[in-house]
Design a protein around this motif. Structure first.
Motif, mmCIF file in Angstrom:
data_model
loop_
_atom_site.group_PDB
_atom_site.id
_atom_site.type_symbol
_atom_site.label_atom_id
_atom_site.label_comp_id
_atom_site.label_asym_id
_atom_site.label_seq_id
_atom_site.Cartn_x
_atom_site.Cartn_y
_atom_site.Cartn_z
ATOM 1 N N ILE A 110 14.507 32.920 62.518
ATOM 2 C CA ILE A 110 13.395 32.295 62.977
ATOM 3 C C ILE A 110 13.415 32.470 64.522
ATOM 4 O O ILE A 110 14.571 32.122 65.068
ATOM 5 N N MET A 164 7.865 31.189 65.997
ATOM 6 C CA MET A 164 8.067 30.650 64.580
ATOM 7 C C MET A 164 8.366 29.245 64.681
ATOM 8 O O MET A 164 7.699 28.181 63.979
ATOM 9 N N MET A 186 6.184 25.687 63.457
ATOM 10 C CA MET A 186 7.057 24.660 62.269
ATOM 11 C C MET A 186 7.092 23.582 63.140
ATOM 12 O O MET A 186 6.783 22.442 62.265
ATOM 13 N N TYR A 194 8.264 23.487 57.047
ATOM 14 C CA TYR A 194 8.437 24.382 55.910
ATOM 15 C C TYR A 194 7.112 25.014 55.381
ATOM 16 O O TYR A 194 7.096 26.102 55.392
ATOM 17 N N PHE A 237 6.342 27.798 57.922
ATOM 18 C CA PHE A 237 7.318 28.627 57.763
ATOM 19 C C PHE A 237 6.815 29.747 56.735
ATOM 20 O O PHE A 237 7.090 30.849 56.592
#
Length: 560
Positions: free
Chosen positions: A6, A10, A14, A204, A207
């Motif tokens: 990650i 990102m 998130m 999540y 992601f």
């Protein structure tokens, strides 16, 4: 192909998605409050906490100005200062520990993620004096343990890794009623744990590639947040004295102590107004209205590199609200500051004009508006501490859900001695002030006041917003409830009856004084009639009646 790292971009997505998901579920989380009172606030507190950081992260994301170190700093600093309530403070400490572990890396892999989860839980547990299982801490710990288990087993696919962690934490959340009987009796899971799960689930989804609206609106920011603005009304261009709203972050490379901070603020005041300078470790957030942004930028460059630069022409955009709010804050700060430095000052959290007046009459120097209905943030407490001119500052949270935020402000203050007296009710706060002795040392006063508040019993009368069962009391929506220090004392359909029953439950033969504070929705004649009946039943006690003016609670009663 499995994703196994990650990066900062990102992680920002998130974090923002987690914040947005929590915000969308905040009212539902509020309803999980064990006591069915009309001011359940866990969801609100956690949302305001995370949104305090999300605003800065959103700006960094929009400007593509992302690296792990600055992102970690924005998440940690923003949530620490915006933390409200116990759940919000614990959430901010989870972020603080997590970001400490990742800030020196460009990407996060599974072993680092496991380490960051462990650091998050370790930091949060240390922040709570008496950690209780069956809460947000337990849910966070279960996620951390699963993260370590999977990492040690050699898991390399982040999608499966995060999914399995969330599945384990969700299961543990479902078991919290088995760990805390009060949750089981109320038929709810822990609200703080549910809030954490919404953050994790939102993160999540981002992601996994779900499209998220990253925009963080100003309305979600806490009242009084440093860079909050509004566009509700407009202002004539000629009325704006300083035309450019200038904001940036200094990434410090040189010393920036209290003296440098004061010098820098003084310089900004010479070229503009509406100044906010928030220093935190190696980062300084700056906001100023000026006619020459270049001068502010040149001065700031002496302390380090700049990032998150934003300059708005207010004459074109007509930010009337920004100007008015800044002027009001400056006037309030000037009015609140004592002319001469005092040895000691008191800050109290309070709500209700009558209670505010009582505290002021007793010598409280600064009132933070708030309480159960709206828990003040760590930054609200820090701002109050800055505005009182004293060697030692005593802080009275007057609510068990504000003590952690007050202690967090204490640890973030370096130029004054801060003493947090752990008052859980307004009645305890009043007793603490009364027991202050100017001739004693801060340590002696802290011990004396803390001992004194233990002798006070408090009861509060409000109404139920849903059906439930607590402490073997069957409660129906609309019932009146008398809530004591440790639970429900009385339930019924008449305010006076419930209040008298509550007082009966609070009394013993050692009690000498009963104080009744009636709220803004209670008529004075009804309160006076109640006082007379209580005085008749307890002739050996002095019974005092005072106007509190508090919302939500018809009566606040203390016995000591």
């Amino acid at each position: 192909m499995a994703v196994n790292t990650i990066d900062a971009k990102m992680l920002a997505k998130m974090f923002l998605a987690g914040a947005k998901n929590l915000e969308s579920k905040k009212e539902w989380i509020n309803e999980l409050n064990v006591f069915p009172v009309p001011d359940g606030d866990t969801g609100t507190n956690m949302t305001l906490t995370i949104m305090s950081a999300a605003k800065d992260v959103a700006a960094m994301n929009a400007n593509n100005d992302l690296d792990m170190k600055s992102l970690a700093k924005a998440i940690s600093s923003g949530s620490l200062r915006g933390a409200r309530g116990n759940s919000g403070v614990i959430l901010s400490q989870l972020f603080r520990g997590f970001t400490k572990a990742i800030r020196d890396y460009d990407t996060i892999d599974i072993p680092l993620l496991a380490e960051a989860c462990e650091k998050a839980v370790e930091t949060a547990y240390k922040a709570v004096m008496k950690p209780k299982e069956g809460t947000i801490l337990t849910v966070a710990k279960s996620a951390s343990l699963k993260a370590r288990e999977l990492a040690d087993a050699g898991e390399t696919d982040l999608e499966k890794y995060i999914g399995d962690i969330i599945e384990r934490a969700d299961y543990v959340l479902s078991q919290t009623p088995e760990m805390l009987p009060v949750l089981k009796q109320a038929g709810v899971v822990d609200s703080g744990g549910q809030g954490l799960m919404q953050v994790l689930k939102g993160a999540y989804e981002a992601f996994l590639g779900k499209e998220i609206d990253w925009t963080v609106t100003e309305t979600t920011a806490p009242a009084g947040a440093p860079f909050a603005g509004s566009q509700e009304t407009v202002l004539e261009e000629s009325d704006i004295k300083f035309g450019y709203c200038t904001e940036f972050i200094i990434m410090l490379s040189k010393t920036f102590n209290i003296k440098q901070e004061m010098d820098f603020k003084a310089y900004l005041e010479s070229i503009g107004d509406s100044i906010v300078v928030v220093a935190d470790d190696d980062v300084v957030k700056v906001h100023v209205h000026t006619n020459d942004p270049g001068l502010a930028i040149q001065k700031a460059l002496k302390y380090g590199a700049l990032s998150n630069m934003k300059i708005d022409n207010m004459r074109l955009e007509h930010h009337e609200k920004v100007v008015k709010m800044a002027q009001k804050e400056q006037q309030e700060a000037a009015a609140a500051a004592p002319a001469e430095k005092k040895e000691a000052a008191f800050i109290a959290v309070s709500v209700g004009e009558g209670i505010n007046a009582i505290l002021k009459d007793l010598g409280v120097d600064y009132i933070i508006e708030g309480g159960q209905t709206m828990n003040p943030s760590t930054e609200d407490v820090l701002n109050a501490i800055e505005k009182v001119n004293a060697e030692t500052v005593y802080v009275l949270p007057n609510n068990k859900n504000i003590i952690l935020a007050a202690n967090q402000a204490k640890y973030m203050t370096e130029d004054k001695k801060i003493v947090v007296i752990p008052t859980k009710t307004i009645a305890q706060g009043i007793t603490a002030v009364i027991n202050y002795v100017p001739d004693l040392s801060p340590e002696e006063n802290e011990a004396a006041m803390t001992e004194a508040i233990e002798t006070v019993r408090t009861g509060e009368v409000t109404y139920a917003v849903r059906d439930t069962v607590i402490d073997d009391h069957e409660i129906h929506q609309g019932d009146y409830m008398g809530i004591g220090d440790a639970g429900i004392l009385a339930v019924g359909q008449a305010i006076e009856t419930v209040t008298k029953d509550m007082i009966d439950s609070m009394m013993d033969e050692d009690m000498e004084l009963i104080s009744i504070y009636y709220g803004q929705e209670t008529k004075e004649e009804d309160a006076a009639a109640l006082r007379d009946k209580v005085a008749e039943k307890y002739p050996a006690c002095d019974v005092e009646l005072q106007y509190g003016g508090q919302p939500i609670y018809y009566y606040i009663v203390s016995a000591e």
